[in-house]
Design a protein around this motif. Structure first.
Motif, mmCIF file in Angstrom:
data_model
loop_
_atom_site.group_PDB
_atom_site.id
_atom_site.type_symbol
_atom_site.label_atom_id
_atom_site.label_comp_id
_atom_site.label_asym_id
_atom_site.label_seq_id
_atom_site.Cartn_x
_atom_site.Cartn_y
_atom_site.Cartn_z
ATOM 1 N N LEU A 33 0.828 -1.210 0.000
ATOM 2 C CA LEU A 33 0.000 0.000 0.000
ATOM 3 C C LEU A 33 0.861 1.258 0.000
ATOM 4 N N GLY A 34 2.044 1.155 -0.558
ATOM 5 C CA GLY A 34 2.961 2.281 -0.551
ATOM 6 C C GLY A 34 2.414 3.530 -1.210
ATOM 7 N N ALA A 35 1.513 3.367 -2.170
ATOM 8 C CA ALA A 35 0.929 4.535 -2.836
ATOM 9 C C ALA A 35 0.122 5.387 -1.870
ATOM 10 N N ARG A 36 -0.285 4.817 -0.739
ATOM 11 C CA ARG A 36 -1.050 5.582 0.252
ATOM 12 C C ARG A 36 -0.157 6.452 1.136
ATOM 13 N N ALA A 37 1.135 6.221 1.100
ATOM 14 C CA ALA A 37 2.054 7.001 1.926
ATOM 15 C C ALA A 37 2.330 8.334 1.245
ATOM 16 N N THR A 38 1.942 9.422 1.888
ATOM 17 C CA THR A 38 2.204 10.739 1.325
ATOM 18 C C THR A 38 3.678 11.079 1.473
ATOM 19 N N ASP A 39 4.122 12.071 0.702
ATOM 20 C CA ASP A 39 5.500 12.525 0.852
ATOM 21 C C ASP A 39 5.734 13.073 2.253
ATOM 22 N N ALA A 40 4.697 13.721 2.839
ATOM 23 C CA ALA A 40 4.833 14.244 4.203
ATOM 24 C C ALA A 40 5.054 13.106 5.191
ATOM 25 N N LEU A 41 4.315 12.010 5.044
ATOM 26 C CA LEU A 41 4.499 10.849 5.917
ATOM 27 C C LEU A 41 5.924 10.321 5.801
ATOM 28 N N LEU A 42 6.427 10.238 4.577
ATOM 29 C CA LEU A 42 7.765 9.693 4.381
ATOM 30 C C LEU A 42 8.848 10.640 4.872
ATOM 31 N N ARG A 43 8.590 11.944 4.838
ATOM 32 C CA ARG A 43 9.568 12.880 5.402
ATOM 33 C C ARG A 43 9.692 12.695 6.915
ATOM 34 N N ASP A 44 8.625 12.247 7.543
ATOM 35 C CA ASP A 44 8.653 12.000 8.985
ATOM 36 C C ASP A 44 9.145 10.598 9.328
ATOM 37 N N THR A 45 9.583 9.860 8.334
ATOM 38 C CA THR A 45 10.064 8.488 8.510
ATOM 39 C C THR A 45 11.566 8.451 8.274
ATOM 40 N N ASP A 46 12.330 8.141 9.311
ATOM 41 C CA ASP A 46 13.783 8.088 9.174
ATOM 42 C C ASP A 46 14.248 6.796 8.516
ATOM 43 N N LEU A 47 13.488 5.730 8.692
ATOM 44 C CA LEU A 47 13.894 4.415 8.194
ATOM 45 C C LEU A 47 12.657 3.636 7.792
ATOM 46 N N VAL A 48 12.713 2.970 6.645
ATOM 47 C CA VAL A 48 11.635 2.082 6.214
ATOM 48 C C VAL A 48 12.138 0.645 6.288
ATOM 49 N N LEU A 49 11.429 -0.168 7.046
ATOM 50 C CA LEU A 49 11.686 -1.605 7.100
ATOM 51 C C LEU A 49 10.763 -2.241 6.071
ATOM 52 N N LEU A 50 11.333 -2.634 4.934
ATOM 53 C CA LEU A 50 10.530 -3.061 3.788
ATOM 54 C C LEU A 50 10.635 -4.565 3.585
ATOM 55 N N ASP A 51 9.510 -5.242 3.693
ATOM 56 C CA ASP A 51 9.468 -6.684 3.450
ATOM 57 C C ASP A 51 9.313 -6.945 1.958
ATOM 58 N N ILE A 52 10.303 -7.586 1.364
ATOM 59 C CA ILE A 52 10.180 -8.052 -0.018
ATOM 60 C C ILE A 52 10.064 -9.570 0.055
ATOM 61 N N LYS A 53 8.872 -10.059 -0.129
ATOM 62 C CA LYS A 53 8.574 -11.467 0.130
ATOM 63 C C LYS A 53 9.171 -12.406 -0.912
ATOM 64 N N SER A 54 9.254 -11.907 -2.146
ATOM 65 C CA SER A 54 9.714 -12.760 -3.239
ATOM 66 C C SER A 54 9.956 -11.888 -4.457
ATOM 67 N N TRP A 55 10.761 -12.403 -5.402
ATOM 68 C CA TRP A 55 10.953 -11.739 -6.677
ATOM 69 C C TRP A 55 10.056 -12.354 -7.750
ATOM 70 N N ASP A 56 9.964 -13.668 -7.725
ATOM 71 C CA ASP A 56 9.131 -14.377 -8.687
ATOM 72 C C ASP A 56 7.661 -14.074 -8.422
ATOM 73 N N PRO A 57 6.933 -13.559 -9.431
ATOM 74 C CA PRO A 57 5.540 -13.158 -9.198
ATOM 75 C C PRO A 57 4.649 -14.299 -8.705
ATOM 76 N N ALA A 58 4.840 -15.497 -9.261
ATOM 77 C CA ALA A 58 3.994 -16.617 -8.844
ATOM 78 C C ALA A 58 4.242 -16.970 -7.377
ATOM 79 N N THR A 59 5.504 -16.938 -6.978
ATOM 80 C CA THR A 59 5.828 -17.239 -5.585
ATOM 81 C C THR A 59 5.303 -16.150 -4.663
ATOM 82 N N TYR A 60 5.441 -14.897 -5.090
ATOM 83 C CA TYR A 60 4.946 -13.789 -4.274
ATOM 84 C C TYR A 60 3.437 -13.930 -4.039
ATOM 85 N N ARG A 61 2.721 -14.246 -5.118
ATOM 86 C CA ARG A 61 1.271 -14.398 -4.970
ATOM 87 C C ARG A 61 0.931 -15.618 -4.102
ATOM 88 N N LYS A 62 1.699 -16.682 -4.226
ATOM 89 C CA LYS A 62 1.446 -17.858 -3.399
ATOM 90 C C LYS A 62 1.660 -17.534 -1.928
#
Length: 267
Positions: free
Chosen positions: A134-163
């Protein structure tokens, strides 16, 4: 520490971004809060766990946070008042505060209010723990107030990600690119699940992508575990990874080396 209700605190003198939008104190669905060390960002941190998540990850250890109704309606005032009790202790450890979930960007106004006030009222280092879907919901103002983003990347392969998640990977990857463009510091998290996310091409894909962003200061290669299985049973939900083993130390070391080969600090 047992999560609990917090006493109400005073409203800030200056209007915060969320208050300006809503014309009233921001409220949201809070599942719980806790103090943690070394798991939700650097140092000891006050962590607010928000309720609701659009993903249904097979290995989720907190499926009780998936539904908004599982949380209690809480004001930002209450959360800030609770966090304020621990500012001196947190600051001494070089820590901060993290807004987590569930998925905090399911409640972007509440999340933005918390991050802004944690940073500007309490002077804490702030982190956002998110899948990025839901990253599109994060405004630039929200991100300016964020010093660090802990980003979960579950998978690269689309089929695995969806699974794994029930969703496509595109929004997460788009959010990662946006964060790179904004120069926000990112820690990538990748959960190694034998027989699911450990395919060499999948690992290489995530590593090459993260290495090419230019703003990833750390990669946490996390071993799959079944510590949340009891919660699945309590919710009468089938835990389909019951027979999946945790990765061996050698498997974890091999995956970390793949990330390191792309110039990343993998731990």
């Amino acid at each position: 520490m047992t999560p609990g209700a917090a006493p109400a605190g005073p409203r800030p003198s200056a209007a915060t971004p969320a208050a300006a939008v809503t014309r009233r104190p921001a409220e949201g669905a809070l599942h719980s809060w806790d103090l943690s060390t070394g798991v939700d960002g650097p140092g000891t941190r006050f962590v607010a766990f928000l309720s609701g998540c659009p993903l249904t990850c097979l290995y989720c250890h907190n499926p009780d946070t998936w539904r908004m109704r599982s949380g209690r309606r809480t004001s930002a005032d209450d959360v800030i008042a609770e966090a304020a009790k621990y500012v001196r202790f947190i600051s001494t450890s070089g820590g901060g505060a993290t807004v987590s979930g569930g998925e905090p960007l399911l409640q972007p106004v509440f999340t933005g209010e918390l991050l802004h006030r944690l940073k500007h009222e309490l002077g804490l280092h702030t982190a956002l723990d998110t899948s990025g879907f839901l990253g599109a919901r994060a405004t630039d103002a929200l991100l300016r107030d964020t010093d660090l983003v802990l980003l979960d990347i579950k998978s690269w392969d689309p089929a695995t990600y969806r699974k794994v998640t029930g969703r496509p990977p595109g929004p997460t990857l788009d959010f990662a690119r946006r964060l790179a463009g904004l120069g926000r510091e990112v820690h990538v998290r990748f959960v190694l699940v034998p027989g699911l996310t450990d395919d060499p091409a999948n690992v290489e894909g995530v590593a090459a992508f993260a290495g090419g962003l230019g703003n990833v200061s750390r990669v946490d290669v996390l071993p799959f575990h079944k510590l949340g299985e009891a919660k699945w049973r309590a919710l009468a939900m089938p835990f389909t990874l019951h027979d999946t083993p945790s990765p061996t130390p050698d498997q974890l070391a091999g995956v970390r080396e793949v990330f390191r080969s792309h110039g990343l600090n993998a731990v």
